[in-house]
Design a protein around this motif. Structure first.
Motif, mmCIF file in Angstrom:
data_model
loop_
_atom_site.group_PDB
_atom_site.id
_atom_site.type_symbol
_atom_site.label_atom_id
_atom_site.label_comp_id
_atom_site.label_asym_id
_atom_site.label_seq_id
_atom_site.Cartn_x
_atom_site.Cartn_y
_atom_site.Cartn_z
ATOM 1 N N ALA A 25 -32.382 1.579 -21.673
ATOM 2 C CA ALA A 25 -31.481 1.797 -20.289
ATOM 3 C C ALA A 25 -30.654 0.484 -20.542
ATOM 4 O O ALA A 25 -29.725 1.512 -20.317
ATOM 5 N N PHE A 26 -30.882 -0.072 -22.071
ATOM 6 C CA PHE A 26 -29.407 -0.899 -22.666
ATOM 7 C C PHE A 26 -28.503 -0.178 -22.675
ATOM 8 O O PHE A 26 -26.914 -0.376 -22.234
ATOM 9 N N ASP A 27 -28.642 0.630 -23.505
ATOM 10 C CA ASP A 27 -27.569 1.416 -23.888
ATOM 11 C C ASP A 27 -27.263 2.195 -22.272
ATOM 12 O O ASP A 27 -25.291 2.752 -23.138
ATOM 13 N N GLU A 28 -27.343 3.157 -22.073
ATOM 14 C CA GLU A 28 -26.950 3.716 -20.732
ATOM 15 C C GLU A 28 -26.415 2.360 -20.127
ATOM 16 O O GLU A 28 -25.736 2.759 -20.143
ATOM 17 N N PHE A 29 -27.578 1.703 -19.864
ATOM 18 C CA PHE A 29 -26.172 -0.028 -18.972
ATOM 19 C C PHE A 29 -24.523 0.549 -19.485
ATOM 20 O O PHE A 29 -23.615 -0.354 -18.405
ATOM 21 N N LEU A 30 -25.443 0.269 -20.526
ATOM 22 C CA LEU A 30 -23.362 -0.436 -21.244
ATOM 23 C C LEU A 30 -22.704 0.630 -21.632
ATOM 24 O O LEU A 30 -21.472 0.285 -21.269
ATOM 25 N N ARG A 31 -22.659 2.171 -21.464
ATOM 26 C CA ARG A 31 -22.208 3.316 -21.362
ATOM 27 C C ARG A 31 -21.604 3.635 -20.117
ATOM 28 O O ARG A 31 -20.264 3.444 -19.898
ATOM 29 N N ILE A 34 -18.626 0.992 -19.651
ATOM 30 C CA ILE A 34 -17.549 1.269 -20.856
ATOM 31 C C ILE A 34 -16.885 2.407 -20.152
ATOM 32 O O ILE A 34 -15.561 3.271 -19.179
ATOM 33 N N VAL A 35 -18.255 3.601 -19.097
ATOM 34 C CA VAL A 35 -16.941 4.854 -18.633
ATOM 35 C C VAL A 35 -16.442 4.092 -17.004
ATOM 36 O O VAL A 35 -14.771 4.152 -16.897
ATOM 37 N N GLU A 36 -16.565 2.648 -16.861
ATOM 38 C CA GLU A 36 -16.243 2.250 -15.132
ATOM 39 C C GLU A 36 -14.976 1.158 -15.729
ATOM 40 O O GLU A 36 -14.482 1.382 -14.659
ATOM 41 N N GLY A 37 -14.996 0.740 -16.671
ATOM 42 C CA GLY A 37 -13.764 -0.204 -17.293
ATOM 43 C C GLY A 37 -12.589 1.074 -17.521
ATOM 44 O O GLY A 37 -11.872 0.514 -17.659
#
Length: 105
Positions: A25-31, A34-37
């Motif tokens: 879940a943390f990895d998905e959130f970070l990804r 990154i995509v949003e930024g």
């Protein structure tokens, strides 16, 4: 230099499965962050008039010339292959066609 110890995650236990899902879940959130930024940065650059990507290899005149040559070649049926050239000035099929080949034979 000392190497960090690997994390041993036993997914056969309830605690291990929970930890595994939390890491996912943390990895998905970070990804997603990154995509949003990245998308925000691209939109901001576009608003400033910047266009990304590789520059075009041909301008409009070059594209028109290439299309005309292609049409001319398909209408005549001639194909520039090594077997259709004369034997004295032919370039082997292994030689790249860069336009700067010098026959040294």
């Amino acid at each position: 230099m000392r190497r960090p110890r690997p994390i041993i995650l036993r997914t056969s236990t309830p605690t291990g499965r929970r930890q595994f899902h939390m890491f996912g879940a943390f990895d998905e959130f970070l990804r997603e962050l990154i995509v949003e930024g990245t998308l925000e940065g691209l939109a901001s650059a576009r608003a400033r008039g910047r266009v990304g990507g590789r520059p075009r290899a041909l301008d409009a005149d070059g594209v028109e010339l290439a299309r005309a040559l292609y049409e001319m070649n398909t209408k005549t049926g001639s194909v520039n292959t090594p077997s259709s050239r004369s034997g004295t000035d032919s370039v082997s099929a292994a030689q790249p066609s860069t336009g700067t080949y010098v026959d040294r034979s």
